[in-house]
Design a protein around this motif. Structure first.
Motif, mmCIF file in Angstrom:
data_model
loop_
_atom_site.group_PDB
_atom_site.id
_atom_site.type_symbol
_atom_site.label_atom_id
_atom_site.label_comp_id
_atom_site.label_asym_id
_atom_site.label_seq_id
_atom_site.Cartn_x
_atom_site.Cartn_y
_atom_site.Cartn_z
ATOM 1 N N GLY A 186 73.386 -25.202 20.881
ATOM 2 C CA GLY A 186 73.041 -23.977 20.160
ATOM 3 C C GLY A 186 72.255 -23.136 21.151
ATOM 4 O O GLY A 186 72.363 -23.338 22.371
ATOM 5 N N ASP A 187 71.436 -22.202 20.668
ATOM 6 C CA ASP A 187 70.665 -21.360 21.592
ATOM 7 C C ASP A 187 69.626 -22.178 22.343
ATOM 8 O O ASP A 187 68.873 -22.960 21.731
ATOM 9 C CB ASP A 187 69.937 -20.261 20.807
ATOM 10 C CG ASP A 187 70.900 -19.193 20.333
ATOM 11 O OD1 ASP A 187 71.893 -18.939 21.031
ATOM 12 O OD2 ASP A 187 70.662 -18.621 19.255
ATOM 13 N N TYR A 188 69.567 -21.974 23.642
ATOM 14 C CA TYR A 188 68.519 -22.538 24.497
ATOM 15 C C TYR A 188 67.962 -21.411 25.347
ATOM 16 O O TYR A 188 68.728 -20.542 25.793
ATOM 17 C CB TYR A 188 69.083 -23.650 25.401
ATOM 18 C CG TYR A 188 69.055 -24.997 24.723
ATOM 19 C CD1 TYR A 188 67.870 -25.710 24.625
ATOM 20 C CD2 TYR A 188 70.196 -25.526 24.153
ATOM 21 C CE1 TYR A 188 67.826 -26.929 23.985
ATOM 22 C CE2 TYR A 188 70.166 -26.754 23.502
ATOM 23 C CZ TYR A 188 68.966 -27.451 23.425
ATOM 24 O OH TYR A 188 68.921 -28.652 22.775
ATOM 25 N N LYS A 189 66.638 -21.480 25.600
ATOM 26 C CA LYS A 189 66.005 -20.391 26.357
ATOM 27 C C LYS A 189 66.364 -20.505 27.834
ATOM 28 O O LYS A 189 65.794 -21.330 28.550
ATOM 29 C CB LYS A 189 64.488 -20.443 26.153
ATOM 30 C CG LYS A 189 63.845 -19.088 26.288
ATOM 31 C CD LYS A 189 62.408 -19.105 25.847
ATOM 32 C CE LYS A 189 62.294 -19.060 24.329
ATOM 33 N NZ LYS A 189 60.970 -19.439 23.841
ATOM 34 N N ALA A 210 70.759 -7.286 18.720
ATOM 35 C CA ALA A 210 69.334 -7.467 18.414
ATOM 36 C C ALA A 210 69.127 -8.776 17.654
ATOM 37 O O ALA A 210 68.165 -9.519 17.913
ATOM 38 C CB ALA A 210 68.824 -6.277 17.591
ATOM 39 N N ALA A 211 70.033 -9.098 16.728
ATOM 40 C CA ALA A 211 69.921 -10.357 15.968
ATOM 41 C C ALA A 211 70.099 -11.553 16.901
ATOM 42 O O ALA A 211 69.385 -12.564 16.799
ATOM 43 C CB ALA A 211 70.956 -10.390 14.854
ATOM 44 N N LEU A 212 71.027 -11.411 17.845
ATOM 45 C CA LEU A 212 71.281 -12.481 18.822
ATOM 46 C C LEU A 212 70.018 -12.726 19.654
ATOM 47 O O LEU A 212 69.600 -13.872 19.881
ATOM 48 C CB LEU A 212 72.429 -12.027 19.724
ATOM 49 C CG LEU A 212 73.214 -13.053 20.507
ATOM 50 C CD1 LEU A 212 74.053 -13.893 19.546
ATOM 51 C CD2 LEU A 212 74.162 -12.343 21.486
ATOM 52 N N GLU A 213 69.388 -11.641 20.100
ATOM 53 C CA GLU A 213 68.167 -11.750 20.921
ATOM 54 C C GLU A 213 67.031 -12.382 20.122
ATOM 55 O O GLU A 213 66.259 -13.175 20.650
ATOM 56 C CB GLU A 213 67.717 -10.366 21.417
ATOM 57 C CG GLU A 213 68.669 -9.688 22.365
ATOM 58 C CD GLU A 213 68.851 -10.425 23.693
ATOM 59 O OE1 GLU A 213 68.025 -11.282 24.033
ATOM 60 O OE2 GLU A 213 69.858 -10.147 24.367
ATOM 61 N N GLY A 218 63.373 -17.534 19.973
ATOM 62 C CA GLY A 218 62.675 -18.715 19.442
ATOM 63 C C GLY A 218 63.366 -20.016 19.788
ATOM 64 O O GLY A 218 63.106 -21.046 19.159
ATOM 65 N N SER A 219 64.247 -19.990 20.780
ATOM 66 C CA SER A 219 65.055 -21.192 21.052
ATOM 67 C C SER A 219 64.316 -22.200 21.939
ATOM 68 O O SER A 219 63.383 -21.845 22.655
ATOM 69 C CB SER A 219 66.386 -20.775 21.677
ATOM 70 O OG SER A 219 66.149 -20.028 22.841
ATOM 71 N N PRO A 220 64.745 -23.460 21.878
ATOM 72 C CA PRO A 220 64.058 -24.505 22.644
ATOM 73 C C PRO A 220 64.324 -24.417 24.149
ATOM 74 O O PRO A 220 65.266 -23.749 24.577
ATOM 75 C CB PRO A 220 64.642 -25.810 22.071
ATOM 76 C CG PRO A 220 65.848 -25.436 21.296
ATOM 77 C CD PRO A 220 65.820 -23.967 21.031
ATOM 78 N N PRO A 221 63.496 -25.115 24.967
ATOM 79 C CA PRO A 221 63.696 -25.101 26.426
ATOM 80 C C PRO A 221 64.879 -25.988 26.839
ATOM 81 O O PRO A 221 65.243 -26.924 26.120
ATOM 82 C CB PRO A 221 62.383 -25.673 26.962
ATOM 83 C CG PRO A 221 61.852 -26.511 25.860
ATOM 84 C CD PRO A 221 62.326 -25.907 24.570
ATOM 85 N N SER A 243 73.694 -29.961 20.139
ATOM 86 C CA SER A 243 72.305 -30.021 20.603
ATOM 87 C C SER A 243 71.639 -28.676 20.359
ATOM 88 O O SER A 243 72.251 -27.634 20.599
ATOM 89 C CB SER A 243 72.329 -30.346 22.109
ATOM 90 O OG SER A 243 71.076 -30.143 22.700
ATOM 91 N N GLY A 244 70.395 -28.708 19.880
ATOM 92 C CA GLY A 244 69.679 -27.449 19.663
ATOM 93 C C GLY A 244 68.756 -27.554 18.468
ATOM 94 O O GLY A 244 68.366 -28.652 18.071
#
Ligand code: NAP
Length: 274
Positions: A186-189, A210-213, A218-221, A243-244
């Motif tokens: 999923g989203d990762y920083k 903007a929603a994507l950003e 708030g995504s994990p490292p 994973s995420g």
């Protein structure tokens, strides 16, 4: 089995200069595995190379240069001795924009880079692993393979294609000693979003961006993804690994299996302000 070097001797990690790929490379090096890591500019790998002399080897690889990428892989494979027993096809990038707003060549290039070239790299890796009847092939796909992101049509196609390749190979590797992992973050920083310009000026696309950003912020490292991959490798099984965050890696995929498509699409569209 406690350390990955009991399973793997030499790993190839594409896109090791930053983000998830760098975290995967660092995790493997900490586990005593030798790593050949790639970047379009190997200078970006100098830090890893100087921190791990004799264990990390920089490789120049550009997905847009398919023949050059295969040559780079084969050269690294020869340098590794018996070839790679772990190949992580991680390198990739996003393109954000309306399907009709961008030239079709932009979308086609993304699919050619992230499916066409990666398929060739996996083909070379797979043949080499089959000849030795051991190894693990990892595709870094995305949750987008099953839950497509708005205004990222080429990316969604590429990741769905890559995941389909992984699942196809899971059949063919039965009884061979080779494992295939389709890893879906999923989203990762990472710097993924910075490397992805917003090629659209439409109000609706900008809202989606903007929603994507906002979710990305708030995504994990990346280190967390590396720990999930380590666990999956130690499990010595083929399969899909999500994973995420709890929502992206567990709840959303579960909802997509139990809710009608139309409801999932409605919820996603609302979230992205479409
Ligand atoms: N971060 C996320 O939230 C997320 C979520 C799902 C899936 N993913 C996937 O995870 C993988 C890594 O992404 P990331 O988030 O770590 O992004 P990133 O921080 O932007 O890193 C991308 C890596 O890929 C390499 N790369 C990019 N384009 C390339 C090209 N055309 N040819 C060769 N190498 C290229 C970059 O190397 P150089 O620029 O040094 O060449 C870099 O090492 C990608 O496949 C991405 O789709 C990421």
């Amino acid at each position: 089995m406690r350390r990955l070097n009991e399973l793997h001797d030499a790993a190839f990690v594409s896109g090791a200069s930053k983000g998830l790929g760098r975290a995967f490379a660092r995790m493997l090096l900490a586990e005593g595995v030798r790593v050949w890591g790639t970047s379009r500019d190997p200078g970006r790998l100098a830090e890893l190379a100087s921190a791990h002399p004799g264990a990390f080897f920089p490789v120049a690889l550009d997905l847009a240069d398919r023949a050059g990428a295969i040559r780079a892989f084969e050269g690294a494979s020869a340098a590794a001795g018996k070839g790679f027993d772990l190949v992580i096809n991680n390198a990739g990038y996003g393109v954000f924009g309306g399907f009709a707003d961008l030239e079709s060549s932009v979308w086609r290039s993304q699919i050619e880079d992230m499916v066409g070239t990666v398929l060739e790299l996996s083909h070379a890796a797979f043949r080499s692993m089959l000849s030795r009847r051991r190894g693990c092939l990892v595709h870094i796909s995305s949750i987008a393979a099953e839950l497509p992101l708005p205004y990222m049509s080429g990316y969604n196609v590429a990741k769905a294609g890559l995941s389909a390749l992984s699942e196809s190979l899971m059949f063919e590797t039965r009884g061979t000693g080779i494992r295939v992992i389709d890893f879906r973050p999923g989203d990762y920083k990472t710097e993924f979003n910075e490397a992805m310009p917003t090629d659209s000026s439409s109000e609706i696309a900008l809202r989606a961006r903007a929603a994507l950003e906002a979710t990305f912020a708030g995504s994990p490292p990346s280190e967390r993804a590396a720990m999930d991959l380590r666990r999956a490798l130690l499990a010595k099984r083929s399969g899909i690994v999500r994973s995420g965050s709890l929502f992206q890696a567990r709840i959303a995929p579960l909802l997509s299996r139990i809710l009608p498509d139309s409801v999932m699409r409605w919820g996603t569209a609302r979230y992205f302000g479409l």
